[in-house]
Design a protein around this motif. Sequence first.
Motif, PDB file in Angstrom:
ATOM      1  N   VAL A 165      51.288  54.288 121.012  1.00 37.93           N
ATOM      2  CA  VAL A 165      52.576  53.778 120.554  1.00 37.93           C
ATOM      3  C   VAL A 165      53.757  54.525 121.175  1.00 37.93           C
ATOM      4  CG1 VAL A 165      52.917  55.223 118.506  1.00 37.93           C
ATOM      5  CG2 VAL A 165      53.693  52.851 118.482  1.00 37.93           C
ATOM      6  N   LEU A 166      53.481  55.633 121.843  1.00 37.43           N
ATOM      7  CA  LEU A 166      54.541  56.409 122.498  1.00 37.43           C
ATOM      8  C   LEU A 166      54.685  55.997 123.957  1.00 37.43           C
ATOM      9  CD1 LEU A 166      53.826  60.046 121.198  1.00 37.43           C
ATOM     10  CD2 LEU A 166      55.529  58.428 120.323  1.00 37.43           C
ATOM     11  N   ALA A 167      55.916  55.838 124.418  1.00 42.45           N
ATOM     12  CA  ALA A 167      56.155  55.582 125.835  1.00 42.45           C
ATOM     13  C   ALA A 167      55.805  56.843 126.620  1.00 42.45           C
ATOM     14  CB  ALA A 167      57.607  55.204 126.065  1.00 42.45           C
ATOM     15  N   PRO A 168      55.334  56.710 127.856  1.00 41.18           N
ATOM     16  CA  PRO A 168      54.972  57.893 128.646  1.00 41.18           C
ATOM     17  C   PRO A 168      56.108  58.905 128.777  1.00 41.18           C
ATOM     18  CG  PRO A 168      54.165  55.909 129.707  1.00 41.18           C
ATOM     19  CD  PRO A 168      55.046  55.459 128.570  1.00 41.18           C
ATOM     20  N   ASP A 169      57.364  58.395 128.811  1.00 42.08           N
ATOM     21  CA  ASP A 169      58.517  59.282 128.987  1.00 42.08           C
ATOM     22  C   ASP A 169      59.297  59.484 127.688  1.00 42.08           C
ATOM     23  OD1 ASP A 169      59.403  56.711 128.803  1.00 42.08           O
ATOM     24  OD2 ASP A 169      60.844  56.838 130.463  1.00 42.08           O
ATOM     25  N   VAL A 170      58.616  59.333 126.541  1.00 45.74           N
ATOM     26  CA  VAL A 170      59.277  59.496 125.249  1.00 45.74           C
ATOM     27  C   VAL A 170      59.973  60.854 125.163  1.00 45.74           C
ATOM     28  CG1 VAL A 170      57.164  60.410 124.165  1.00 45.74           C
ATOM     29  CG2 VAL A 170      58.948  59.384 122.732  1.00 45.74           C
ATOM     30  N   VAL A 171      61.122  60.872 124.482  1.00 43.86           N
ATOM     31  CA  VAL A 171      61.885  62.111 124.301  1.00 43.86           C
ATOM     32  C   VAL A 171      61.956  62.434 122.811  1.00 43.86           C
ATOM     33  CG1 VAL A 171      64.097  63.267 124.610  1.00 43.86           C
ATOM     34  CG2 VAL A 171      63.264  61.700 126.368  1.00 43.86           C
ATOM     35  N   PHE A 172      61.650  63.676 122.467  1.00 45.69           N
ATOM     36  CA  PHE A 172      61.729  64.152 121.082  1.00 45.69           C
ATOM     37  C   PHE A 172      62.904  65.112 120.966  1.00 45.69           C
ATOM     38  CE2 PHE A 172      61.024  67.253 117.781  1.00 45.69           C
ATOM     39  CZ  PHE A 172      60.513  66.523 116.709  1.00 45.69           C
ATOM     40  N   LEU A 173      63.777  64.849 119.989  1.00 41.90           N
ATOM     41  CA  LEU A 173      64.894  65.743 119.703  1.00 41.90           C
ATOM     42  C   LEU A 173      64.789  66.213 118.260  1.00 41.90           C
ATOM     43  CD1 LEU A 173      67.893  63.778 121.318  1.00 41.90           C
ATOM     44  CD2 LEU A 173      66.773  65.813 122.214  1.00 41.90           C
ATOM     45  N   GLY A 174      64.887  67.504 118.046  1.00 43.65           N
ATOM     46  CA  GLY A 174      64.833  68.056 116.702  1.00 43.65           C
ATOM     47  C   GLY A 174      66.109  68.823 116.400  1.00 43.65           C
ATOM     48  N   ASP A 175      66.705  68.540 115.250  1.00 44.11           N
ATOM     49  CA  ASP A 175      67.965  69.172 114.855  1.00 44.11           C
ATOM     50  C   ASP A 175      67.734  70.002 113.601  1.00 44.11           C
ATOM     51  OD1 ASP A 175      70.447  69.821 113.804  1.00 44.11           O
ATOM     52  OD2 ASP A 175      71.352  67.877 114.235  1.00 44.11           O
ATOM     53  N   GLY A 176      67.674  71.320 113.788  1.00 47.41           N
ATOM     54  CA  GLY A 176      67.550  72.227 112.650  1.00 47.41           C
ATOM     55  C   GLY A 176      68.834  72.973 112.383  1.00 47.41           C
ATOM     56  N   GLY A 177      69.795  72.855 113.307  1.00 46.77           N
ATOM     57  CA  GLY A 177      71.094  73.485 113.120  1.00 46.77           C
ATOM     58  C   GLY A 177      71.055  74.998 113.020  1.00 46.77           C
ATOM     59  N   GLY A 178      69.956  75.609 113.475  1.00 47.62           N
ATOM     60  CA  GLY A 178      69.827  77.054 113.349  1.00 47.62           C
ATOM     61  C   GLY A 178      69.447  77.498 111.953  1.00 47.62           C
ATOM     62  N   ILE A 179      69.244  76.513 111.044  1.00 48.13           N
ATOM     63  CA  ILE A 179      68.881  76.819 109.659  1.00 48.13           C
ATOM     64  C   ILE A 179      67.393  76.602 109.447  1.00 48.13           C
ATOM     65  CG2 ILE A 179      69.299  76.213 107.237  1.00 48.13           C
ATOM     66  CD1 ILE A 179      72.066  75.197 108.133  1.00 48.13           C
ATOM     67  N   LYS A 180      66.873  75.490 109.976  1.00 44.42           N
ATOM     68  CA  LYS A 180      65.451  75.178 109.889  1.00 44.42           C
ATOM     69  C   LYS A 180      64.833  75.237 111.294  1.00 44.42           C
ATOM     70  CE  LYS A 180      64.492  73.965 105.534  1.00 44.42           C
ATOM     71  NZ  LYS A 180      64.023  72.619 105.267  1.00 44.42           N
ATOM     72  N   GLU A 181      63.542  75.545 111.350  1.00 46.43           N
ATOM     73  CA  GLU A 181      62.844  75.593 112.626  1.00 46.43           C
ATOM     74  C   GLU A 181      62.847  74.215 113.278  1.00 46.43           C
ATOM     75  OE1 GLU A 181      58.369  76.571 114.410  1.00 46.43           O
ATOM     76  OE2 GLU A 181      58.793  76.787 112.272  1.00 46.43           O
ATOM     77  N   ALA A 182      63.183  74.155 114.553  1.00 45.89           N
ATOM     78  CA  ALA A 182      63.206  72.902 115.302  1.00 45.89           C
ATOM     79  C   ALA A 182      63.097  73.237 116.783  1.00 45.89           C
ATOM     80  CB  ALA A 182      64.488  72.121 115.027  1.00 45.89           C
ATOM     81  N   ALA A 183      62.673  72.244 117.558  1.00 50.06           N
ATOM     82  CA  ALA A 183      62.565  72.447 119.008  1.00 50.06           C
ATOM     83  C   ALA A 183      63.942  72.808 119.552  1.00 50.06           C
ATOM     84  CB  ALA A 183      62.043  71.180 119.673  1.00 50.06           C
ATOM     85  N   PRO A 184      64.059  73.907 120.316  1.00 51.09           N
ATOM     86  CA  PRO A 184      65.369  74.357 120.795  1.00 51.09           C
ATOM     87  C   PRO A 184      65.943  73.487 121.906  1.00 51.09           C
ATOM     88  CG  PRO A 184      63.637  75.755 121.674  1.00 51.09           C
ATOM     89  CD  PRO A 184      62.982  74.837 120.696  1.00 51.09           C
TER      90      PRO A 184
END
Length: 311
Positions: free
Chosen positions: A212-231
């Motif tokens: 279901v994922l496109a080969p070039d899918v992009v993941f963005l995570g927003d933790g705002g420096g408060i929660k762990e997320a991809a930098p």
Amino acid sequence: MSERGEPTVDRAGPHADGGRMDPATEAFVAHRNLLFTVAYEMLGSAADAEDVLQETWLRWTGVDPGTVREPRAYLVRITTRQALSRLRTLGRRKESYVGPWLPEPLLTTPDVADDVGLADSVSMAMLLVMETLTPTERAVFVLREVFDLAYDEIAQAVDKSPAAVRQIAHRARSHVAARRPRGVVSATETRGALEAFQRAVATGDLQSLLDVLAPDVVFLGDGGGIKEAAPAPITGADRVAPLVTGLRRFGASASLRPAHVNGHPALILRLDGEIDTVIAVRIDGGLITGLYAVRNPEKLSRVERETTLRR
């Protein structure tokens, strides 16, 4: 009146201290959801949009309603000017933001999805595309393409000539067209992709997720420096899939449930009953090309209750 100084509206409708509202208050309340939508689409932040509405209200109270021929246009003009000022401040704030910045997600009422144009304009994917415009381009694009305002009305709102606004609108439209999702995706198609995504996460079936994922899918995570997320953004199905299936590590304390966020089906991850992450998607050609995971707790208050958007 609310603590913020704005007129209040309860379930029975607008009222003012036991009597009918004065015309100025009535006009503001009548257009409040529209004004919030304008500000939110320009800013991508519900908190900042609410502040803009507060500033709009304060300026509106200083206007003689008898001198205003079209309250809606006048209020939109005030809101746009305040949002433009706020947008420039927000841009400086984003420069020091920790990790990727994502728009503040909204739990929207079901009728937003019925208005395809409005739902498209407030989708996480479109708001991110609009982030690539200059403040004036964004204002012109929103007012023209979403709210269908006349060029002379927009010109007054952004302090430009109608001819200049036409040029800005053309430039913004071309810029967005080159970056927006390649076609209108139905709610059914989005829901189907999300259900497949949800099943794959629940079962840990990596191959089903890759399907279901496109080969070039992009993941963005927003933790705002408060929660762990991809930098930084993570690109590629082979890198994104293991990250997503890792949600299973939360075990029985986690629940992943569908919701309508920004006019489209999305998923909300709760840990021990508390909202932890809102996951929105971008879909192109039936595959997920973008995953947007908002974890910053300062951005999650508007998914506890529905927000009404209007145009």
